[in-house]
Design an enzyme around this catalytic site. Structure first.
Site, PDB file in Angstrom:
ATOM      1  N   CYS A 249      -9.950  -3.745  -6.896  1.00  0.00           N
ATOM      2  CA  CYS A 249      -9.610  -2.673  -7.818  1.00  0.00           C
ATOM      3  C   CYS A 249     -10.841  -1.836  -8.135  1.00  0.00           C
ATOM      4  O   CYS A 249     -11.921  -2.372  -8.400  1.00  0.00           O
ATOM      5  CB  CYS A 249      -9.018  -3.262  -9.097  1.00  0.00           C
ATOM      6  SG  CYS A 249      -8.722  -2.035 -10.387  1.00  0.00           S
TER       7      CYS A 249
ATOM      8  N   ASP B 134      -7.447  -7.205  -4.249  1.00  0.00           N
ATOM      9  CA  ASP B 134      -6.167  -6.680  -3.771  1.00  0.00           C
ATOM     10  C   ASP B 134      -5.987  -7.168  -2.340  1.00  0.00           C
ATOM     11  O   ASP B 134      -6.834  -6.904  -1.485  1.00  0.00           O
ATOM     12  CB  ASP B 134      -6.157  -5.148  -3.790  1.00  0.00           C
ATOM     13  CG  ASP B 134      -6.253  -4.569  -5.189  1.00  0.00           C
ATOM     14  OD1 ASP B 134      -5.635  -5.149  -6.104  1.00  0.00           O
ATOM     15  OD2 ASP B 134      -6.940  -3.549  -5.367  1.00  0.00           O
TER      16      ASP B 134
ATOM     17  N   ARG C 289       1.015  -7.165  -8.120  1.00  0.00           N
ATOM     18  CA  ARG C 289       0.263  -7.527  -9.314  1.00  0.00           C
ATOM     19  C   ARG C 289       0.951  -6.865 -10.504  1.00  0.00           C
ATOM     20  O   ARG C 289       1.312  -5.703 -10.435  1.00  0.00           O
ATOM     21  CB  ARG C 289      -1.189  -7.061  -9.222  1.00  0.00           C
ATOM     22  CG  ARG C 289      -2.009  -7.486 -10.441  1.00  0.00           C
ATOM     23  CD  ARG C 289      -3.354  -6.829 -10.493  1.00  0.00           C
ATOM     24  NE  ARG C 289      -4.177  -7.219  -9.357  1.00  0.00           N
ATOM     25  CZ  ARG C 289      -5.276  -6.568  -9.000  1.00  0.00           C
ATOM     26  NH1 ARG C 289      -5.652  -5.495  -9.665  1.00  0.00           N
ATOM     27  NH2 ARG C 289      -5.994  -6.973  -7.986  1.00  0.00           N
TER      28      ARG C 289
END
EC number: 1.7.1.13
Length: 277
Positions: A184, A191, A252
């Site tokens: 991120c 990620d 997420r």
């Protein structure tokens, strides 16, 4: 201009349970495009969509009974803004105690708010309880790069690793890797993604391509930005005639993001969830 560091990412957040469209935090695409050599005001050499899937969407009907659905948002890549993902989550959570007349009314509201935030026309699809059993899964088609036994020592984007044999006969090829990892832009949280690269042109060296994809491992950038960086690096280093890059990232906060970029006319991906999502 909305800067990523001003977004809700990495900050304590109060979870509102009454509808609030102001929770959406748009971030302009252009600064990161400028960073990869695409100046403002000039056409970009790709088009495509960002496909978002929301798995935690609930609201109340007019009698106060909770309703649930899956939602898909298709955001064109030519919108001026993306939406920061935590703000998207907070926005969707704001429907939890909101009474809405019907799924169709909710769909229209989502379409309006996301189109306003991104500056374009966002398609919204809802899958209600009656159709949940019809949802399909599927893996990305293509030759798996991860089969290659390579030695790796680069963990920041290294486009100079990429090359194609321009003396060979052009090929049409689809290559896939599940080893894409970036982080991120704001929080540094990992990620995880799978990526598919379809191209027509001189054969791209597969070991070099795999090393390049792995080189994103310590890189901090949003999903959409990573896919556009991959697209531009492959175009510049390997010079294919046609190129399409599609990544499916694990979810997420109840959301997964799946950017697709291409320079030729082709159907949008079918949005089948893969096993890691």
């Amino acid at each position: 201009m909305s800067l990523p560091e001003h977004s809700p990412l990495g900050k304590p957040s109060a979870y509102k349970t009454e509808y609030d469209a102001s929770l959406l935090f748009p971030i302009p695409r252009q600064p990161k495009r400028t960073e990869i050599g695409l100046p403002e005001g000039k056409p970009v050499p790709f088009f495509g969509v960002d496909i978002w899937n929301a798995y935690e969407l609930s609201w109340l009907n007019l009698k106060g009974k909770p309703q649930v659905a899956l939602a898909t948002f298709i955001i064109p890549s030519d919108t001026p803004n993306i939406v920061e993902s935590k703000s998207f989550k907070l926005y969707l959570n704001s429907f939890n105690q909101t009474r809405i007349a019907s799924p169709e009314a909710l769909q229209q509201l989502l379409h309006h708010d996301l189109s306003e935030a991104t500056g374009g026309t966002v398609q919204v699809r809802l899958v209600t309880e009656a159709d949940l059993g019809k949802q399909q899964m599927g893996e990305l088609d293509g030759l798996l790069l991860d089969r290659l036994d390579i030695e790796v020592d680069r963990y920041e984007p290294a486009p100079e690793l990429l090359f194609a044999d321009q003396d060979e006969t052009p090929v049409e090829e689809t290559l896939v890797s599940h080893l894409l990892k970036s982080n991120c832009l704001v929080t540094g949280q990992p990620d995880w993604g799978s990526v598919q690269i379809r191209y027509v042109g001189a054969p791209i060296n597969q070991e070099a391509l795999l090393k390049y994809l792995i080189s994103f491992r310590n890189h901090n950038e949003f999903h959409e930005q990573c896919v556009e960086r991959i697209f531009m690096d492959v175009m510049r280093q390997c010079k294919p005639v046609k190129l399409a890059v599609y990544a499916r990232y694990t979810r997420r906060g109840g959301l997964d993001i799946n950017p697709f970029r291409t320079n030729f006319n082709t159907a949008w991906p079918d949005n089948k969830r893969n096993a890691r999502q």
